[in-house]
Write an enzyme that holds these catalytic residues in place. Structure first.
Site, mmCIF file in Angstrom:
data_model
loop_
_atom_site.group_PDB
_atom_site.id
_atom_site.type_symbol
_atom_site.label_atom_id
_atom_site.label_comp_id
_atom_site.label_asym_id
_atom_site.label_seq_id
_atom_site.Cartn_x
_atom_site.Cartn_y
_atom_site.Cartn_z
ATOM 1 N N ILE A 159 1.049 -1.112 -0.646
ATOM 2 C CA ILE A 159 0.114 0.438 -0.261
ATOM 3 C C ILE A 159 1.308 1.519 0.297
ATOM 4 O O ILE A 159 1.100 2.335 -0.704
ATOM 5 C CB ILE A 159 -1.266 -0.382 1.075
ATOM 6 C CG1 ILE A 159 -1.946 -1.428 1.113
ATOM 7 C CG2 ILE A 159 -2.137 1.418 1.457
ATOM 8 C CD1 ILE A 159 -3.019 -1.507 2.273
ATOM 9 N N ASP A 178 10.633 2.415 5.941
ATOM 10 C CA ASP A 178 10.642 0.892 6.860
ATOM 11 C C ASP A 178 11.772 0.117 7.146
ATOM 12 O O ASP A 178 13.115 0.362 6.971
ATOM 13 C CB ASP A 178 10.690 0.827 5.389
ATOM 14 C CG ASP A 178 10.110 -0.944 4.943
ATOM 15 O OD1 ASP A 178 8.285 -0.780 4.376
ATOM 16 O OD2 ASP A 178 10.288 -1.787 5.886
ATOM 17 N N ASP A 261 -8.859 5.614 9.817
ATOM 18 C CA ASP A 261 -10.015 4.559 9.584
ATOM 19 C C ASP A 261 -10.231 3.386 10.562
ATOM 20 O O ASP A 261 -10.820 2.483 10.183
ATOM 21 C CB ASP A 261 -9.167 3.756 7.581
ATOM 22 C CG ASP A 261 -10.315 3.083 6.696
ATOM 23 O OD1 ASP A 261 -11.629 3.552 7.386
ATOM 24 O OD2 ASP A 261 -9.707 2.424 6.395
ATOM 25 N N GLU A 266 -13.035 -1.372 17.216
ATOM 26 C CA GLU A 266 -14.044 -1.325 16.639
ATOM 27 C C GLU A 266 -14.883 -2.039 16.476
ATOM 28 O O GLU A 266 -15.121 -3.122 16.730
ATOM 29 C CB GLU A 266 -13.145 -1.699 15.466
ATOM 30 C CG GLU A 266 -12.121 -0.891 14.823
ATOM 31 C CD GLU A 266 -11.911 -1.554 13.419
ATOM 32 O OE1 GLU A 266 -11.877 -2.374 12.290
ATOM 33 O OE2 GLU A 266 -10.371 -0.652 13.082
ATOM 34 N N HIS A 289 -13.085 1.972 8.861
ATOM 35 C CA HIS A 289 -12.209 0.615 8.196
ATOM 36 C C HIS A 289 -12.709 0.691 7.103
ATOM 37 O O HIS A 289 -13.004 -1.028 6.905
ATOM 38 C CB HIS A 289 -12.313 -1.072 9.698
ATOM 39 C CG HIS A 289 -10.869 -1.580 8.969
ATOM 40 N ND1 HIS A 289 -10.911 -1.688 10.462
ATOM 41 C CD2 HIS A 289 -10.662 -1.447 8.178
ATOM 42 C CE1 HIS A 289 -9.318 -2.660 9.643
ATOM 43 N NE2 HIS A 289 -9.444 -2.418 8.370
ATOM 44 N N ILE A 290 -12.804 1.613 6.267
ATOM 45 C CA ILE A 290 -13.547 1.152 4.453
ATOM 46 C C ILE A 290 -11.900 1.594 3.675
ATOM 47 O O ILE A 290 -12.678 1.705 2.588
ATOM 48 C CB ILE A 290 -14.421 1.882 4.122
ATOM 49 C CG1 ILE A 290 -14.196 4.072 4.584
ATOM 50 C CG2 ILE A 290 -15.836 1.658 5.072
ATOM 51 C CD1 ILE A 290 -15.088 4.595 3.662
ATOM 52 N N GLY A 292 -10.067 -1.081 2.173
ATOM 53 C CA GLY A 292 -10.479 -1.878 1.175
ATOM 54 C C GLY A 292 -11.598 -1.679 0.784
ATOM 55 O O GLY A 292 -12.285 -2.956 -0.153
#
Ligand code: NAI
Length: 416
Positions: A159, A178, A261, A266, A289-290, A292
């Site tokens: 991503i 990273d 998100d 949750e 949490h949308i 994806g």
């Protein structure tokens, strides 16, 4: 009779059945989840004695009893990212392959990140809310173009790297941090430390997994290290950010805004109320949490998992498998020229197991043209390619001999 049957639950995208049909798998589709009893009887109901698959999302629980009651169940497709709804340990010990779809929603998340970078920078949510309430605030105060601004990406995986490409297309400068060495795409720059990235980015976007190292990786100290007036985006995992600390940074004005998100807690379903310290803040975009949740991602998930099940059926390939060791063995050219079969054997990884298997092969007096082994903890996966047609009685004798060993968990005979 088809080569295998699949029960697809929870209204999976049509791509799942379309792809499975190309592997000669007959599918039975249901729009709902099933209880344990219903699942067992639906799986036991398939005709013949060939392999059976089940495809689920998050609502169907595959419990230990299902594995005991349905020995024909060879693989489970989790058409989602999470696999907590499956008794994974039991699946592994029963030699059942579980596949999920961790990367099918990559593009959907990256697109939302870019959209939110622009929305935050233009204060769209606060202005929209004001307009809904009848206020006409068209001033340019606090609104900026994103061109030329710096996006700092933490976690340059699937991503993060997609977001990097899209951000550059908007004229943003991209830098990333990273823990692994990653090839920078486009003109992105690598930054050596988290602190350096935080202190030099106008937008910081998190794209790391949930691990011991990442849990709480953005706390008070890291938020303080961010530039005054910067924005934070978290579309990765809920526990990566200390939410009360983020609230304080937003209320104090140190950060200009945030887009979130994913949350430490949750709601489990649509009836449960969503609670968060960030509710009510104008400069925060909250989404449930949308990242994806798009039709395209669902279609990709259908394809990705169905192909994984199909490859497992065809060649025993377990690439991307959550339960069994990862193994793939190309069919050698010499084998392609004549009849060939593959024994796929899941076994307990204990001393002496391979010599016992090889003894059975030697007793059958067939030549091995290909062999591969992978082990993870207490489970081993072995491929043995032999130049025999699957309907050659020696091939079935070999399968039976290996299957009869005490250490064998599951042994299939495939026609290559
Ligand atoms: P990925 O595995 O491709 O990339 C993760 C990257 O983070 C890797 O490059 C890894 O080396 C790096 N990383 C790991 N620990 C790190 C650390 N301590 N510091 C810096 N970098 C670190 O994962 P992918 O597919 O890009 O997903 C990223 C996150 O997005 C995951 O947490 C995933 O669960 C989440 N996600 C969220 C969705 C949503 O709906 N909001 C949908 C899909 C994924």
């Amino acid at each position: 009779m088809p080569r295998a049957h699949a029960l697809l639950l929870e209204n999976l995208h049509a791509t799942a059945s379309e792809v499975l049909a190309t592997y000669d798998v007959e599918t039975r589709r249901l729009s709902t989840a099933l209880s344990e009893d219903e699942l067992v009887s639906a799986l036991q109901d398939f005709p013949g004695d060939g392999p059976v698959f089940v495809g689920i999302r998050s609502k169907t629980h595959v419990t230990p009893r299902v594995f005991d009651a349905v020995p024909r169940l060879v693989a489970i497709g989790a058409f989602c990212i999470g696999t907590d709804q499956i008794a994974l340990d039991v699946a592994r010990r029963s030699g059942v392959a579980v596949f999920n779809a961790p990367f099918s929603s990559t593009r959907s998340v990256a697109e939302l990140v870019i959209a939110e970078v622009v929305m935050l920078s233009r204060q769209v949510f606060a202005r929209s809310k004001a307009a809904h309430e009848g206020h006409w605030d068209k001033s340019a105060t606090g609104a900026h173009e994103v061109r030329g601004k710096t996006l700092g990406i933490i976690g340059y995986g699937h991503i993060g790297s997609q977001a990097s490409i899209l951000a550059e297309a908007l004229g943003m400068q991209v830098q990333f941090y990273d823990i692994d060495k990653k090839l920078p795409l486009g003109n992105a720059n690598v930054v050596d430390s988290l602190e350096a990235l935080l202190g030099s980015s106008d937008f910081v976007s998190l794209h790391v997994p949930d691990t011991e190292l990442t849990r709480g990786m953005i706390g008070r100290e890291q938020l303080c290290a961010m530039r005054r007036g910067a924005y934070l985006l978290n579309l990765s995992r809920g526990k990566v950010v200390d939410i009360p600390a983020l609230r304080d940074a937003l209320v104090s004005g140190h950060l200009a805004g945030a887009a979130v998100d994913v949350y430490p807690r949750e709601p489990a379903n649509t009836k449960e109320v969503f609670e968060s310290e960030l509710r009510g803040l104008d400069n925060v975009i909250l989404t449930p949490h949308i990242g994806g949740s798009t039709q395209e991602a669902q279609a990709n998930i259908g394809r990705e998992v169905a192909h994984a099940l199909g490859h497992y059926l065809d060649h025993g390939s377990t690439l991307g498998c959550v339960t069994l060791p990862s193994l793939d063995l190309p069919v050698p050219t010499s084998v392609r020229r004549g009849p060939a079969s593959r024994i796929v054997n899941v076994h307990q990884n204990v001393p002496g197991v391979l010599s016992a298997i090889n003894r059975v092969v030697a007793e059958t007096n067939v030549n091995i043209v290909g062999q591969a082994l992978a082990t993870v903890e207490d489970v081993g996966l072995l491929f043995i390619d032999v130049p025999l047609a699957a309907d050659d009685p020696r091939a079935e004798k070999l399968r039976e001999g290996i299957s009869a060993l005490d250490t064998s968990v599951r042994t299939r005979l495939l026609w290559l």
